[in-house]
Scaffold this active site. Structure first.
Site, PDB file in Angstrom:
ATOM      1  N   GLU A  95       0.740  -0.884  -0.085  1.00 58.19           N
ATOM      2  CA  GLU A  95      -0.258   0.211   0.004  1.00 58.19           C
ATOM      3  C   GLU A  95       1.128   1.153  -0.275  1.00 58.19           C
ATOM      4  O   GLU A  95       1.892   1.984   0.714  1.00 58.19           O
ATOM      5  CB  GLU A  95      -0.542  -0.492   0.948  1.00 58.19           C
ATOM      6  N   CYS A 108       3.369   8.456   1.001  1.00 56.34           N
ATOM      7  CA  CYS A 108       4.328   7.097   1.567  1.00 56.34           C
ATOM      8  C   CYS A 108       4.095   6.404   0.744  1.00 56.34           C
ATOM      9  O   CYS A 108       2.875   5.760   0.596  1.00 56.34           O
ATOM     10  CB  CYS A 108       3.265   7.407   2.839  1.00 56.34           C
ATOM     11  N   CYS A 115       5.717  -6.902   6.754  1.00 58.16           N
ATOM     12  CA  CYS A 115       7.524  -6.300   7.934  1.00 58.16           C
ATOM     13  C   CYS A 115       7.232  -7.305   9.044  1.00 58.16           C
ATOM     14  O   CYS A 115       7.419  -7.841   9.024  1.00 58.16           O
ATOM     15  CB  CYS A 115       6.939  -5.143   8.429  1.00 58.16           C
ATOM     16  N   CYS A 119       6.262  -4.397  15.473  1.00 64.13           N
ATOM     17  CA  CYS A 119       5.628  -3.228  16.392  1.00 64.13           C
ATOM     18  C   CYS A 119       4.003  -2.876  16.837  1.00 64.13           C
ATOM     19  O   CYS A 119       3.317  -3.838  15.708  1.00 64.13           O
ATOM     20  CB  CYS A 119       6.189  -1.730  16.262  1.00 64.13           C
ATOM     21  N   CYS A 122       1.204  -1.397  15.649  1.00 59.21           N
ATOM     22  CA  CYS A 122       1.391  -0.886  13.547  1.00 59.21           C
ATOM     23  C   CYS A 122       0.725  -1.834  13.015  1.00 59.21           C
ATOM     24  O   CYS A 122       1.351  -3.423  13.671  1.00 59.21           O
ATOM     25  CB  CYS A 122       2.785  -0.541  13.143  1.00 59.21           C
ATOM     26  N   GLY A 166       7.053  -2.279   5.926  1.00 58.94           N
ATOM     27  CA  GLY A 166       8.038  -2.287   5.859  1.00 58.94           C
ATOM     28  C   GLY A 166       9.317  -1.193   6.504  1.00 58.94           C
ATOM     29  O   GLY A 166       8.623  -0.284   6.555  1.00 58.94           O
ATOM     30  N   GLU A 167      10.350  -1.688   6.856  1.00 58.89           N
ATOM     31  CA  GLU A 167      11.065  -1.677   7.477  1.00 58.89           C
ATOM     32  C   GLU A 167      11.978  -0.721   6.407  1.00 58.89           C
ATOM     33  O   GLU A 167      13.027  -1.511   6.245  1.00 58.89           O
ATOM     34  CB  GLU A 167      12.165  -1.618   9.060  1.00 58.89           C
ATOM     35  N   SER A 198      12.181   7.165   6.574  1.00 57.92           N
ATOM     36  CA  SER A 198      11.993   6.704   8.990  1.00 57.92           C
ATOM     37  C   SER A 198      11.941   4.921   9.015  1.00 57.92           C
ATOM     38  O   SER A 198      12.097   4.124   8.299  1.00 57.92           O
ATOM     39  CB  SER A 198      10.206   6.684   8.866  1.00 57.92           C
ATOM     40  N   SER A 221      10.855   6.597  14.537  1.00 57.02           N
ATOM     41  CA  SER A 221      10.089   5.796  15.047  1.00 57.02           C
ATOM     42  C   SER A 221      10.328   5.782  16.978  1.00 57.02           C
ATOM     43  O   SER A 221      10.634   4.635  17.155  1.00 57.02           O
ATOM     44  CB  SER A 221       9.185   5.118  14.825  1.00 57.02           C
ATOM     45  N   LEU A 222      10.167   6.999  17.814  1.00 56.85           N
ATOM     46  CA  LEU A 222      10.716   6.662  19.507  1.00 56.85           C
ATOM     47  C   LEU A 222      10.091   6.484  19.828  1.00 56.85           C
ATOM     48  O   LEU A 222       9.561   5.098  19.969  1.00 56.85           O
ATOM     49  CB  LEU A 222      11.353   8.308  19.417  1.00 56.85           C
ATOM     50  N   HIS A 223       8.895   7.034  20.082  1.00 57.43           N
ATOM     51  CA  HIS A 223       7.447   6.461  21.030  1.00 57.43           C
ATOM     52  C   HIS A 223       7.531   6.349  22.612  1.00 57.43           C
ATOM     53  O   HIS A 223       7.017   6.242  23.336  1.00 57.43           O
ATOM     54  CB  HIS A 223       6.942   5.220  20.225  1.00 57.43           C
ATOM     55  N   ASN A 297      -3.578   6.368  15.855  1.00 64.68           N
ATOM     56  CA  ASN A 297      -4.266   5.694  14.746  1.00 64.68           C
ATOM     57  C   ASN A 297      -5.059   4.255  15.229  1.00 64.68           C
ATOM     58  O   ASN A 297      -4.066   3.180  14.990  1.00 64.68           O
ATOM     59  CB  ASN A 297      -3.999   5.636  13.406  1.00 64.68           C
ATOM     60  N   CYS A 340      -1.477   6.600   9.492  1.00 61.81           N
ATOM     61  CA  CYS A 340       0.737   6.204   9.940  1.00 61.81           C
ATOM     62  C   CYS A 340       0.087   5.142  11.014  1.00 61.81           C
ATOM     63  O   CYS A 340      -1.029   5.502  11.731  1.00 61.81           O
ATOM     64  CB  CYS A 340       0.820   7.436  10.850  1.00 61.81           C
TER      65      CYS A 340
END
Length: 349
Positions: A95, A108, A115, A119, A122, A166-167, A198, A221-223, A297, A340
């Site tokens: 996507e 995007c 992936c 996480c 996600c 994906g990473e 990212s 992406s810390l979070h 989200n 996201c």
């Protein structure tokens, strides 16, 4: 689906392509023409290559493939975001999203089918990683979303974010090659400054970005700026502690002089207290940076809730008081699961 016997012509660099043409008894300038059709004019088949003879076009079609990406389905959000299901040459689907705002038109794009990271917040993290995307498959997403932007909003793409499925740093070579083709004068000729990659935080690959002197923007992406909390939602942290990431980021900045963006989703009653903001501010001292606070989200697999508005405002206010540039990013395309963390293929390949 393209025949596997044909050579993927976009996997060849200019020198390799010239060698293939030499072996076909064709002059070297023909290889340059084809390369231009593939990467500057984004040709989707050999028939489009009008300055080549019919015989040569047939010869190319017989021996080579342009493994184009197709839009299998497009969904339109109430806020004008468009989510695309892209069908790859082998039937797999990824996507990608067009995000229009008053200031910019952003694509995007995805870098992997699924992936390998898990996480917890996600949707893509709940999918199996099937394979990496080739550079041309990432490039095609950009071309198709650019065409979509022009068709629907009469404005070309201004920005690209590698924040889809994906990473990116686990598909390092193809991601960098795609960026080279997107930014090259004989490619799409977009500015590096308009591209952001990212990562969930692969320390050794962040160092490699430094060694390679990349010019695009890096987002992490810390979070949570606390190993225990981060590990709870991002199992990747087992081999990528905050200490390891800080060292990698310092090395990256020393080599590139590029500031870093930290992405921080604020979850209700998890990482939304002032103490969490204090820890984040401390982490921000390692390298010049800014913080994007991102709305959570919801996804069907997890029961996280977005933090309360007043908590988010207080969190951002604390960071700003510490002199940290902080933006609160509102989600786009949430009604079509395009926001996201929501990308997950629902249709069958």
């Amino acid at each position: 689906m393209q025949s596997t016997k044909k050579i993927d012509i976009r996997s060849l660099n200019p020198e390799q392509l010239a060698q293939h043409f030499k072996e076909m008894g064709e002059p070297a300038f023909r290889a340059k023409q084809v390369y231009q059709w593939l990467w500057e004019k984004s040709a989707r088949n050999f028939e489009e290559m009008s300055n080549l003879s019919k015989d040569l076009r047939k010869k190319l079609d017989d021996g080579y493939a342009i493994n184009t990406v197709e839009i299998s389905n497009a969904q339109f959000s109430n806020d004008h975001t468009i989510k695309n299901a892209f069908r790859l040459y082998d039937g797999n689907i990824v996507e990608g999203v067009l995000i229009p705002t008053d200031e910019r038109m952003t694509a995007c794009v995805s870098s992997q089918v699924g992936c390998s990271l898990t996480c917890k917040f996600c949707a893509t993290g709940y999918m199996e990683r099937k394979r990496n995307l080739n550079a041309d498959e990432i490039y095609d997403q950009v071309v198709l979303i650019d065409q979509q932007a022009k068709k629907n909003y009469n404005i070309p793409l201004t920005n690209i974010v590698y924040m889809g499925m994906g990473e990116p740093l686990l598909n390092y070579a193809n991601v960098l090659k795609s960026i080279e083709r997107i930014t090259a004068p004989d490619g799409l000729n977009m500015s590096y400054k308009r591209i952001t990659v990212s990562t969930a935080g692969i320390a050794k690959m962040i160092k490699k970005l430094g060694d390679d002197g990349v010019k695009f923007n890096l987002a992490l992406s810390l979070h949570a700026a606390n190993d225990e909390k981060r590990h709870e939602i991002m199992p990747i942290t087992e081999h990528n502690s905050l200490k390891a990431l800080a060292e990698a980021l310092k090395y990256y900045f020393q080599k590139t002089k590029n500031p870093v963006t930290y992405e921080y989703i604020v979850f209700n009653n998890f990482n939304d207290e002032i103490q969490d903001a204090i820890e984040l501010a401390r982490f921000c001292k390692h390298v010049p940076c800014k913080v994007n606070i991102i709305e959570y989200n919801p996804i069907q697999f997890a029961d996280f809730i977005n933090a309360e508005g007043d908590k988010i405002d207080a969190f951002a206010a604390y960071l700003r008081k510490q002199g940290i540039t902080t933006n609160i990013r509102r989600s786009r395309g949430k009604d079509i699961d395009a926001a996201c963390g929501q990308l997950a293929v629902k249709e069958k390949a």
